[in-house]
Enzyme design. Structure first.
Site, PDB file in Angstrom:
ATOM      1  N   PHE A 126      -4.201   6.573  -3.394  1.00 20.02           N
ATOM      2  CA  PHE A 126      -2.971   7.356  -3.570  1.00 20.02           C
ATOM      3  C   PHE A 126      -3.075   8.101  -4.902  1.00 20.02           C
ATOM      4  O   PHE A 126      -3.373   7.502  -5.928  1.00 20.02           O
ATOM      5  CB  PHE A 126      -1.761   6.419  -3.567  1.00 20.02           C
ATOM      6  N   ASP A 195      -2.659  -2.455  -5.969  1.00 22.75           N
ATOM      7  CA  ASP A 195      -1.434  -1.721  -5.696  1.00 22.75           C
ATOM      8  C   ASP A 195      -0.922  -2.186  -4.334  1.00 22.75           C
ATOM      9  O   ASP A 195      -1.607  -2.044  -3.317  1.00 22.75           O
ATOM     10  CB  ASP A 195      -1.712  -0.212  -5.703  1.00 22.75           C
ATOM     11  N   TYR A 220      10.968   0.994  -3.277  1.00 25.70           N
ATOM     12  CA  TYR A 220      11.776   1.827  -2.370  1.00 25.70           C
ATOM     13  C   TYR A 220      11.172   1.993  -0.982  1.00 25.70           C
ATOM     14  O   TYR A 220      11.725   2.665  -0.139  1.00 25.70           O
ATOM     15  CB  TYR A 220      12.040   3.206  -2.990  1.00 25.70           C
TER      16      TYR A 220
HETATM   17  C1  LIG Z   1       4.214   5.176  -3.022  1.00 25.84           C
HETATM   18  C2  LIG Z   1       3.076   4.822  -3.863  1.00 25.84           C
HETATM   19  C3  LIG Z   1       3.140   4.971  -5.255  1.00 25.84           C
HETATM   20  C4  LIG Z   1       4.365   5.578  -5.899  1.00 25.84           C
HETATM   21  O1  LIG Z   1       4.367   5.586  -7.279  1.00 25.84           O
HETATM   22  P1  LIG Z   1       5.690   6.005  -8.051  1.00 25.84           P
HETATM   23  O2  LIG Z   1       5.379   5.842  -9.466  1.00 25.84           O
HETATM   24  O3  LIG Z   1       6.781   5.099  -7.570  1.00 25.84           O
HETATM   25  O4  LIG Z   1       6.041   7.397  -7.684  1.00 25.84           O
HETATM   26  C5  LIG Z   1       2.040   4.584  -5.998  1.00 25.84           C
HETATM   27  N1  LIG Z   1       0.929   4.089  -5.406  1.00 25.84           N
HETATM   28  C6  LIG Z   1       0.849   3.943  -4.065  1.00 25.84           C
HETATM   29  C7  LIG Z   1      -0.381   3.370  -3.447  1.00 25.84           C
HETATM   30  C8  LIG Z   1       1.908   4.314  -3.250  1.00 25.84           C
HETATM   31  O5  LIG Z   1       1.819   4.194  -1.938  1.00 25.84           O
END
Ligand SMILES: *Cc1c(COP(=O)(O)O)cnc(C)c1O
Length: 409
Positions: A126, A195, A220
């Protein structure tokens, strides 16, 4: 075997998690297949937010830091999330965004890895994970090494300080074997930051069972904590001497002594930074409490059953329309979403939206559908695929409006 409306009704009747659907505010007619991006709102969150705003904030004002236990919200909610991801009490802290927690976890891990300066991840992770890593590498004079998803294990060597990986891939839903990867990393002296954004509340996660070092994740998505909900950070007890780099006063051993010098708290609290966002924490806690009422094993089973139904119905109803299933075919290797590649993916996602089916588009040509077993029924899946079939049959993606928007996006 052909799937009939009768089969689907039987599946819904036999669903042990069926009661949870009524816990969510679900608009009539909507088929929501994007709960892996933003989870639905639990009805109970309305009352909680009302209480937080009117009783705790308006009436209680500053006395609510103790009176409503705002001051411990990060650790309290962290402990609850810990139960969902196989952590012990005192190993998880809620707060900040996932991106910030990635920075916190990477720097904490680095503080335990003297002499090693390489940060490793996979290229298709991501993006924010890689961006945070790249920024840290520039700032800290470190080397950021990004390799293909299948080259990660071979890239582990004595120069690598930290490996950052996502357990369930955000596009393909591929599940990494957390215990196996962690063991291979430890053999080379590498620490791992996991993660869990697409794992917590979606698949069974056992951080301590896998001997995990650090982890972060989102509030979320599957945890239904609300838009922009606080995220969380896990640090295994054995790493609680790691030095935090974001040394805010909430991570101090005695924040209310207002001492001139930073002294980190002894436990997980040292990974807090500033004042917790109380409003967001309240909403997050309701989502987490609701998730805790569900059995994770049953949740996983239902997620697999819903996903398999989706894939089977796509074969049965949309087989002739050129969708390519891009997730692992074996359900054990797939997280809680299904994704298909199609030339017209963007326009189809728009056409689905017009028919009140919400999925999402991921560049360049992927349609992604989140499977959230807490509130989706088997009938929802059948209805969603049926609306997709109608779109294909009538070639609704040819609508001019969708094509122009696809061209500019
Ligand atoms: C959704 C997601 C994020 C989101 O990061 P934010 O700091 O909350 O915007 C990070 N890493 C992964 C793998 C995700 O799926």
């Amino acid at each position: 075997m052909t799937i009939t409306p009768g089969t689907i009704a039987q599946m819904d009747a036999a669903d042990p998690l069926a009661r949870f659907r009524d816990e969510f505010a679900i608009r009539e007619g909507l088929i929501y297949l994007d709960g892996n991006s933003l989870g639905m709102m639990p009805k109970r969150t309305v009352a909680r937010m009302n209480r937080t705003i009117t009783e705790e904030w308006a009436d209680g004002l500053i006395t609510s830091w103790l009176g409503a236990d705002w001051v411990n919200s990060a650790a309290r909610i962290g402990d609850k999330i810990g139960q969902i991801i196989g952590a012990e009490a005192g190993e998880v802290i809620a707060g900040d965004s996932t991106s910030i927690n990635i920075f916190k976890a990477l720097t904490a891990a680095l503080s335990l890895q003297e002499g090693r300066r390489v940060l490793l991840t996979e290229t298709t992770n991501f993006p924010t994970d890689n961006y945070m890593m790249q920024g840290l590498a520039r700032f800290g004079d470190l080397e950021c090494r990004e390799v293909g998803p299948d080259a990660v294990l071979d890239a582990l060597d004595g120069s690598v300080a930290v490996l950052l990986l996502t357990q369930v891939h955000y596009k393909t839903a591929r599940i990494r074997d957390m215990a196996e990867v962690t063991a291979r990393a430890h053999e080379k002296g590498v620490l791992v930051v996991w993660d869990l954004s697409h794992s917590a509340g979606a698949i069974e996660v056992d951080l301590n069972g896998a001997n995990a070092d650090f982890a972060v994740g989102c509030g979320y998505k599957f945890l239904n904590g609300g838009p922009g909900a606080p995220a969380y950070l896990f640090a295994a007890k054995r790493h609680h001497h790691a030095n935090p780099v974001l040394t805010g006063w909430f991570g101090h051993a005695r924040p209310f002594d207002f001492d001139g010098a930073f002294e980190p708290a002894t436990g997980i609290d040292r990974f807090q930074c500033g004042t917790p966002p109380v409003l967001g924490m309240s909403a997050l806690e309701e989502g987490v409490d609701l998730m805790l009422e569900a059995d994770m094993g049953a949740l996983r089973q239902k997620s697999i059953a819903l996903s398999e139904l989706f894939v089977d119905l796509m074969g049965q109803c949309c087989g002739e329309y050129g969708f390519e299933f891009i997730c692992p075919k074996d359900s054990d290797e797939r997280g809680s979403q299904v994704a298909f590649a199609h030339d017209q993916a963007y326009a189809i996602i728009q056409a689905l939206k017009a028919r009140d089916v919400i999925g999402d588009f991921r560049a360049p040509n992927i349609m992604r559908f989140g499977i959230t077993p807490l509130y989706l029924s088997f009938s929802d899946i059948a209805e969603g695929v049926e609306r997709l079939r109608m779109i294909c049959e009538q070639r609704e993606w040819d609508w001019k409006e969708y094509r122009t928007r696809a061209a500019v996006t």
